[in-house]
Design an enzyme around this catalytic site. Structure first.
Site, PDB file in Angstrom:
ATOM      1  N   LYS A 221       3.727  -7.273   9.015  1.00 28.51           N
ATOM      2  CA  LYS A 221       3.376  -5.892   8.698  1.00 28.51           C
ATOM      3  C   LYS A 221       2.621  -5.215   9.844  1.00 28.51           C
ATOM      4  O   LYS A 221       2.108  -5.863  10.752  1.00 28.51           O
ATOM      5  CB  LYS A 221       2.553  -5.840   7.409  1.00 28.51           C
ATOM      6  CG  LYS A 221       3.404  -6.064   6.160  1.00 28.51           C
ATOM      7  CD  LYS A 221       2.615  -5.832   4.895  1.00 28.51           C
ATOM      8  CE  LYS A 221       3.529  -5.906   3.672  1.00 28.51           C
ATOM      9  NZ  LYS A 221       2.765  -5.725   2.409  1.00 28.51           N
ATOM     10  N   ARG A 255       4.139 -14.483   0.359  1.00 29.73           N
ATOM     11  CA  ARG A 255       5.450 -13.809   0.393  1.00 29.73           C
ATOM     12  C   ARG A 255       5.777 -13.539   1.860  1.00 29.73           C
ATOM     13  O   ARG A 255       5.079 -12.782   2.526  1.00 29.73           O
ATOM     14  CB  ARG A 255       5.408 -12.512  -0.402  1.00 29.73           C
ATOM     15  CG  ARG A 255       6.733 -11.760  -0.443  1.00 29.73           C
ATOM     16  CD  ARG A 255       6.601 -10.457  -1.222  1.00 29.73           C
ATOM     17  NE  ARG A 255       7.878  -9.752  -1.302  1.00 29.73           N
ATOM     18  CZ  ARG A 255       8.326  -8.892  -0.396  1.00 29.73           C
ATOM     19  NH1 ARG A 255       7.579  -8.619   0.676  1.00 29.73           N
ATOM     20  NH2 ARG A 255       9.497  -8.295  -0.556  1.00 29.73           N
TER      21      ARG A 255
END
Length: 277
Positions: A221, A255
């Site tokens: 991210k 995740r």
């Protein structure tokens, strides 16, 4: 932490952390390496996740990256129906989660398409993608309770204080409706500045005051490459660093795009916590 979830009548032990592998049946996810559209690509990705040590396959058909195109209900349903059928064919015994904020699609994926877990990035409908209000038929909390499946509740709050307060109220509503297995996701990258992401992670152990398992999704991210440079393709090392920190702070599920590396981080941190085991 001694947590477990009930997946279709089978208890899944979360006292040792597990890995959720991302399978994006989309043409526009923020990390190009995660985009899988053809039957062969979806099948290969499902098999890769399990082969590399993943326990959960998370199937999404709607990119939540900033600037992503809005996908119609019909298109998201069609993508998920196709992808979930391939995943179930290739990995019939895998735990499968569906990444959607639409209650009716979530219900259909559980009841008809073979998904086991609902992974909702909207905090029960507070927001859709990139801060847009959503207007969907049905209520996600009521849907989750009626289906009786594990539910990943992701926060879009900017501070830990607001997150904890909202989580407490949302957990109570879910419990009142009859929901049982709730997993908390602090929602790194959603509704938070770079500094707020790191502030929350620095105190993430406080989430365990709510006595529920925590999922962390920080894979590649912008909170990584906006700090150290690069882009999603160069952010694996930073991902592993933050995943390891999250595990030391008690995360139960990671995740990720890169399953093997996350599984190795799980094994190493478990050994640090239990060196004689």
């Amino acid at each position: 932490m001694q947590y477990s979830i009930n997946v279709r009548g089978h208890l899944v032990d979360l006292s040792r952390p597990i890995v959720m592998g991302i399978l994006n049946a989309t043409p526009d996810s923020f990390f190009s390496g995660s985009r899988k559209q053809t039957e062969a690509e979806i099948a290969d990705r499902a098999n890769q996740i399990i082969a590399e040590g993943g326990r959960i396959i998370d199937v999404g058909a709607f990119s939540t990256r900033p600037g992503a195109d809005v996908v119609s209900v019909e298109e998201e349903t069609a993508r998920l129906k196709r992808a979930l059928a391939i995943v179930r064919r290739e990995q019939p015994d895998a735990i499968v989660s569906v990444d959607t904020y639409r209650p009716l699609i979530a219900r259909q994926c559980i009841e008809e398409f073979g998904a086991d877990i609902i992974n909702d990035v909207s905090e029960g409908g507070l927001t859709g993608i990139v801060g847009q209000a959503i207007h969907e038929e049905g209520d996600m909390f009521e849907t989750v309770a009626r289906l009786g499946v594990p539910y990943i509740l992701m926060s879009v709050q900017p501070t830990l204080q607001k997150m904890m307060a909202n989580f407490a109220a949302e957990i109570q509503r879910l419990r009142d409706l009859g929901a049982k297995d709730i997993i908390l996701d602090p929602g790194y990258g959603f509704g938070k500045t770079l500094e707020q992401n790191y502030e929350i992670m620095s105190h993430a152990e406080r989430l365990h005051e709510l006595e529920l398992p925590v999922l962390v999704g920080i894979s590649r991210k912008s909170m990584i490459y906006r700090l150290i440079g690069g882009d999603p393709t160069t952010s694996l090392n930073g991902t592993t660093a933050l995943n390891t920190i999250s595990l030391m702070k008690g995360a139960s599920i990671l995740r990720v795009h890169d399953v093997r590396e996350a599984a190795e981080a799980c094994r190493i941190t478990e050994k640090l916590k239990n060196p004689n085991s």
